[in-house]
Design a protein around this motif. Structure first.
Motif, PDB file in Angstrom:
ATOM      1  N   SER A 183       8.094  21.117  -7.180  1.00  0.00           N
ATOM      2  CA  SER A 183       8.379  22.014  -5.929  1.00  0.00           C
ATOM      3  C   SER A 183       9.232  21.281  -5.098  1.00  0.00           C
ATOM      4  O   SER A 183       9.023  20.017  -4.893  1.00  0.00           O
ATOM      5  N   LYS A 184      10.255  21.767  -4.347  1.00  0.00           N
ATOM      6  CA  LYS A 184      11.001  21.366  -3.686  1.00  0.00           C
ATOM      7  C   LYS A 184      10.415  20.902  -2.133  1.00  0.00           C
ATOM      8  O   LYS A 184       9.689  21.828  -1.373  1.00  0.00           O
ATOM      9  N   ASN A 185      10.512  19.624  -1.802  1.00  0.00           N
ATOM     10  CA  ASN A 185       9.862  19.415  -0.511  1.00  0.00           C
ATOM     11  C   ASN A 185      11.031  18.525   0.420  1.00  0.00           C
ATOM     12  O   ASN A 185      11.533  17.642   0.112  1.00  0.00           O
ATOM     13  N   ILE A 186      11.061  19.059   1.649  1.00  0.00           N
ATOM     14  CA  ILE A 186      12.117  18.666   2.625  1.00  0.00           C
ATOM     15  C   ILE A 186      11.563  17.716   3.465  1.00  0.00           C
ATOM     16  O   ILE A 186      10.470  18.112   4.213  1.00  0.00           O
ATOM     17  N   SER A 206       8.594  19.843   4.777  1.00  0.00           N
ATOM     18  CA  SER A 206       8.457  21.370   4.782  1.00  0.00           C
ATOM     19  C   SER A 206       7.224  22.131   4.225  1.00  0.00           C
ATOM     20  O   SER A 206       6.902  23.076   4.584  1.00  0.00           O
ATOM     21  N   GLN A 207       6.326  21.108   3.184  1.00  0.00           N
ATOM     22  CA  GLN A 207       5.436  21.586   2.837  1.00  0.00           C
ATOM     23  C   GLN A 207       4.121  21.446   3.716  1.00  0.00           C
ATOM     24  O   GLN A 207       4.110  20.475   4.238  1.00  0.00           O
ATOM     25  N   GLU A 208       3.432  22.774   3.745  1.00  0.00           N
ATOM     26  CA  GLU A 208       2.343  22.587   4.750  1.00  0.00           C
ATOM     27  C   GLU A 208       1.203  21.651   4.577  1.00  0.00           C
ATOM     28  O   GLU A 208       0.664  21.041   5.298  1.00  0.00           O
ATOM     29  N   PHE A 216       0.777  -1.106  -0.092  1.00  0.00           N
ATOM     30  CA  PHE A 216       0.073  -0.005  -0.102  1.00  0.00           C
ATOM     31  C   PHE A 216       1.008   1.283   0.026  1.00  0.00           C
ATOM     32  O   PHE A 216       1.675   1.267   1.002  1.00  0.00           O
ATOM     33  N   THR A 217       0.774   1.993  -1.297  1.00  0.00           N
ATOM     34  CA  THR A 217       1.623   3.144  -1.250  1.00  0.00           C
ATOM     35  C   THR A 217       0.981   4.340  -1.263  1.00  0.00           C
ATOM     36  O   THR A 217      -0.253   4.533  -1.715  1.00  0.00           O
ATOM     37  N   GLN A 218       1.324   5.376  -0.335  1.00  0.00           N
ATOM     38  CA  GLN A 218       0.863   6.780  -0.319  1.00  0.00           C
ATOM     39  C   GLN A 218       1.949   7.605  -0.745  1.00  0.00           C
ATOM     40  O   GLN A 218       2.805   7.942  -0.385  1.00  0.00           O
ATOM     41  N   ASN A 219       1.344   8.251  -2.138  1.00  0.00           N
ATOM     42  CA  ASN A 219       2.365   9.130  -2.732  1.00  0.00           C
ATOM     43  C   ASN A 219       1.811  10.584  -2.510  1.00  0.00           C
ATOM     44  O   ASN A 219       0.799  11.076  -3.212  1.00  0.00           O
ATOM     45  N   PHE A 220       2.265  11.449  -1.601  1.00  0.00           N
ATOM     46  CA  PHE A 220       1.823  12.745  -1.514  1.00  0.00           C
ATOM     47  C   PHE A 220       2.265  13.823  -2.213  1.00  0.00           C
ATOM     48  O   PHE A 220       3.564  14.328  -2.567  1.00  0.00           O
ATOM     49  N   LEU A 221       1.305  14.441  -2.998  1.00  0.00           N
ATOM     50  CA  LEU A 221       1.576  15.164  -4.185  1.00  0.00           C
ATOM     51  C   LEU A 221       0.906  16.692  -3.544  1.00  0.00           C
ATOM     52  O   LEU A 221       0.560  16.742  -2.418  1.00  0.00           O
TER      53      LEU A 221
END
Length: 904
Positions: free
Chosen positions: A716-719, A755-757, A318-323
């Motif tokens: 978009s850069k996400n840390i 880092s992304q809200e 089960f994969t959650q890919n947060f866009l």
């Protein structure tokens, strides 16, 4: 007459009881003033003697000394013996001035050892005395390793020391079974072992010069006891169980002094004894190992291994890919059937023309084939889109690798002056053929559309790499050394990819998905290192200049790329020995990582239309800065130990994935780019303390890590800051021939903050308990058991479970010397052996569940033949490079120059 005789005996007894006796007291320390606990003290007068050992305060006391004149000797392993005559002139006691022992070789040939050094920590070596960790008669080395503090052995025979994987094993400094750890530790009987050394090996050149840079390889060196280096040991067994399970094998060793021959054969479908990896595995394996020292000049070792591994793995994920604006969910169910064959032949030929010249040639050949069939069912959901994909993939792969490493060292009459040359040639060839069939059902806004995709992909890969290294070492005095070095590496890789689409049963060449591509990676490294050696500390400072050139040619599309970099690479190493039992070591090094072939190839792989992967030919190599600090403290005799590590890695031009969603579809395009900001900070510790002559041992250990991961999601850069912490407590009870048990519990926390809200932070917890032990009844009956329980929380899907794994066995020994054993085993009694894992990286969380070998029962019979003697020569382990090595390397014999040392 009888009365007179009895009276005489009584008077003699009384007179003897009042004869003059004396007491002697004193203390023993090393030159730094540290008490040498366990030092053997022996007093001898006439034909009589008495002995004791020094207590933890460094003091000793002897009573009932029957002579005023005596000879006192003090002996401790690794120190020069002390011998002196004394005479008590006044009174009945004598306090001897503190005895100071100096470092040096001590064979203790004239002293009976009553105190054993269980553990000794050197600069790059931790040595365990095997006799301090007794095991059951007939046990192999794997059982001995399980008793060592900080050492773990899993069900597949993989060994870790302080969390670091042991990559190679040697016997008396020579490769054993080609370095295959799992095979070797099952093959060697534990009771022929003298000691075990865990070594940070920086390579041949570092062992000679003492200048150690870069990341070491963790190896295990096993020393055979001198009285066991002539003889044989053979064990054969056969086991049959329900569910058509079987496990048969034969292994043996023949020792004739410096000549050693070992073999191992296994036929099993029980996942190597009931534990291990995912799926159901059948293994047919064989291995041979040979070592010989023909004379003082020539020696060799060689190993061959064959392995046929068949595996069936059924899994769910089960994969959650947060866009950026939504989460993409992927469910998958897969069934993979694979059949792999591998052959490997390796060896070392060493020639010492004299004490100044050393040559080693190390060839290696391997050949592998693999076939696999995969069925997969995938469901992807995002917003108002739903895709279902049925996949069938067949793979047929083969690869061959040939390499040769040549190392030559020339020492000069002037102490510390060295020249070394190293050359390496490596050629690999790989061919793969893949047949991919995908059926897509795409639902969008309530409407269905169908798509069929069938591809035949043929890949041919070639790689040819060469390297050369030159090093010159010059002493600048008794404590100062300078090294000049040059290293050249060149790697040439090429691939030829042909893709054919199957349209209406006809193969049609697809030029857009086919490509012929080559790339070359060349580095030149110039180095200058300075080393300074003092008794209590030593350090190395170095500076390297390294230009690197990465070029690529797309021959199909006539496109050329060229990327060049230049790095100054400082290096440093500092070692401070507070005492012989306490040290601190700090290292810094830098290195390049070149991009992978698929990351560079400027062509798309659309065998999965929902995740098309395209390489980036403009990638730069990564450059990694690494700092590591390690602290060791131990009590050689009592076995107390403390180790602590702290590491920091920073990567420039880190190669990361980029994912871009195709607007209005469920498809995404994956590629690669360079970025900065990636770093890892980690630390771990381990403290162990034995009690009651090592019958009880408690070990505390823990680790923590902070990872700053960088990903790009729709540009978009996400840390993602990932923090892990784990604490473990282990208790061992070991009473020889009664009980041998380990209880372990651990608790871990894993958190990720983005880092992304719009990304929710994540946290999971995991608690684990395990119990592993054996109870011995009489001399011939053993009850064994293995229990583990995992409790997970924070997983937000139904895949994750909390399995309890329970196994047990009952073993009866019989015949002379317990040469035969009959064993009944029960595996996974609760039938809950399911593989559960979670991976967190970039913007993705993947929870997996795979099948593993479940409940079954097995009855087996094992027979052992053995005979050992000590007529052969003592093993050659202290001097890897021939006579005179210790006197010609920087630092003389102070153990600062590396190599295989520390035999107690």
């Amino acid at each position: 007459m009888l009365r007179i005789l009895l009276t005489s005996i009584f008077l003699l007894t009384v007179a003897g009881s009042y004869a003059q006796t004396y007491s002697v007291k004193g203390s023993v320390k090393d030159t730094a003033g540290v008490p040498l606990t366990g030092t053997l003290i022996k007093l001898k007068w006439g034909s009589d003697s008495t002995a004791t050992s020094v207590n933890i305060a460094g003091e000793f006391s002897l009573q009932n000394v029957k002579s005023a004149e005596f000879t006192l000797s003090a002996a401790f392993i690794g120190f020069q013996s002390f011998v002196k005559q004394y005479k008590i002139e006044n009174g009945a006691s004598l306090v001897i001035p503190p005895i100071i022992l100096k470092e040096g070789v001590n064979s203790l040939s004239e002293v009976v050892i009553t105190a054993v050094t269980a553990m000794k920590v050197g600069e790059d070596t931790v040595t365990f005395n095997a006799s301090s960790f007794p095991v059951r008669e007939g046990d192999a080395v794997d059982e001995l390793l399980r008793k060592l503090p900080g050492v773990k052995v899993d069900a597949d025979g993989n060994v870790t020391n302080q969390g670091q994987t042991i990559t190679k094993i040697r016997v008396n400094g020579k490769d054993f079974f080609g370095g295959d750890v799992a095979t070797a530790i099952k093959n060697l009987p534990a009771d022929v072992i003298k000691n075990l050394q865990f070594i940070d090996d920086y390579g041949d050149q570092a062992n000679l010069t003492g200048i150690k840079t870069g990341e070491p390889e963790k190896i295990l060196n096993v020393t055979i006891a001198e009285d066991k280096n002539k003889g044989y040991f053979v064990r054969a067994g056969v086991g049959l169980g329900n569910e058509d399970r079987y496990n048969t094998g034969i292994r043996g060793n023949l020792f004739k002094g410096e000549e050693r021959f070992s073999f191992d054969g296994t036929i099993t479908n029980a996942n190597r004894g009931g534990g291990g990896g995912n799926g159901i595995t059948s293994t047919n394996a064989a291995g041979l190992s040979y070592q010989n020292q023909w004379n003082k000049k020539l020696s060799a070792d060689a190993g061959y291994s064959f392995n046929n591994r068949k595996n069936i793995t059924i899994g769910k994920a089960f994969t959650q890919n947060f866009l950026e604006t939504f989460t993409r969910l992927e469910d998958e169910a897969t069934n993979n059937d694979s059949d792999n064959y591998s052959h490997s032949l390796s060896g070392n030929l060493e020639y010492r023309r004299d004490s100044l010249n050393f040559l080693r040639v190390s060839p290696r050949i391997s050949y592998n084939t693999a076939e696999s069939d995969n069925l997969g069912f995938y469901t992807i959901t995002q917003e108002n889109l739903l895709t279902k994909r049925d996949n069938q993939t067949s793979n047929d792969n083969s690869s061959a690798n040939i390499s040769t490493n040549v190392f030559y060292n020339r020492k000069f009459r002037k102490k510390g002056r060295n020249i070394s040359l190293r050359g390496n040639v490596n050629f690999s060839n790989g061919d793969s053929f893949r047949d991919v069939l995908n059926n897509y059902v795409i639902t969008q806004n309530g409407l269905d559309s169908l798509r069929l995709q069938n591809q035949l992909i043929d890949n041919t890969n070639r790689n040819f790499s060469t390297s050369a290294n030159f090093s010159y070492m010059e002493p600048l005095g008794k404590r100062n050394y300078m090294e000049f070095s040059y290293n050249w590496n060149r790697s040439v890789s090429s691939t030829n990819r042909n893709t054919n689409d199957i349209l209406s049963g006809v193969q049609v060449f697809n030029p857009n998905l086919s490509n012929q591509y080559e790339y070359q990676f060349v580095t030149n490294r110039f180095g200058l290192n300075y080393r300074f050696i003092e008794k209590k500390y030593n350090y190395t400072l170095g500076l390297n200049a390294q230009p690197a050139l990465l070029t690529g040619q797309n021959l199909s599309k006539n496109i050329n790329t060229r990327n060049s970099t230049f790095n100054f690479i400082p290096s440093a190493r500092f070692v401070y020995n507070f005492t012989k039992q306490q040290s601190l070591q700090v290292n810094y090094w830098g290195r390049n990582n070149q991009p992978g072939f698929l990351q560079l190839q400027p062509i798309s792989d659309n065998s999965n239309l929902q995740n098309v992967v395209t390489g980036n030919p403009n990638l730069n190599p990564e450059f990694i800065h690494a700092v590591n600090a390690r602290y060791n403290q131990t009590d050689w005799n009592m076995g107390h130990f403390l180790t602590a590590n702290l590491s920091y890695n920073q990567t420039q031009d880190k190669i990361v994935t980029t994912k871009v969603l195709v607007p209005g579809t469920i498809n995404q395009v994956t590629s690669y780019t360079n970025t900065d900001g990636f770093y890892t900070l980690s630390g771990d510790y381990s403290y162990g303390k034995p009690f009651a002559d090592r019958k009880f041992t408690i070990t505390y250990s823990g680790n923590a890590s902070l990872n700053n991961n960088v990903a790009f999601i729709d540009a978009s850069k996400n840390i993602a800051k990932n923090f892990n912490i784990r604490q473990e407590l282990e208790f061992e009870l070991d009473i020889k021939d009664i009980v041998d048990v380990e209880f372990e519990t651990s608790y871990g926390i894993n958190t990720t903050k983005y880092s992304q809200e719009n990304f929710d932070d994540r946290r999971t917890n995991s608690m684990r308990y395990s119990l592993r032990g054996r109870n011995f009844f009489f001399k011939d009956l053993t009850l064994g058991y293995n229990l583990s329980k995992t409790v997970n929380s924070g997983f937000d899907n139904s895949i994750v479970k909390n399995p309890t794994i329970l196994g047990a066995h009952l073993e009866y020994q019989f015949l002379k010397g317990n040469a035969a054993r009959i064993r009944f085993e029960a595996f996974d009694l609760l039938d809950q052996n399911t593989g559960i894992s979670r991976d967190v990286f970039d913007n993705i969380i993947i929870d997996r569940q795979t099948n593993r070998l479940g409940q079954y029962f097995m009855l087996s019979l094992n027979m052992t033949l053995r005979k050992f003697g000590g007529n052969g020569p003592a093993p050659r382990t202290n001097n890897q490079y021939g006579p005179g090595n210790n006197n010609n390397r920087p630092g003389g014999g102070n153990n600062n120059g590396g190599g295989y040392r520390g035999n107690n």
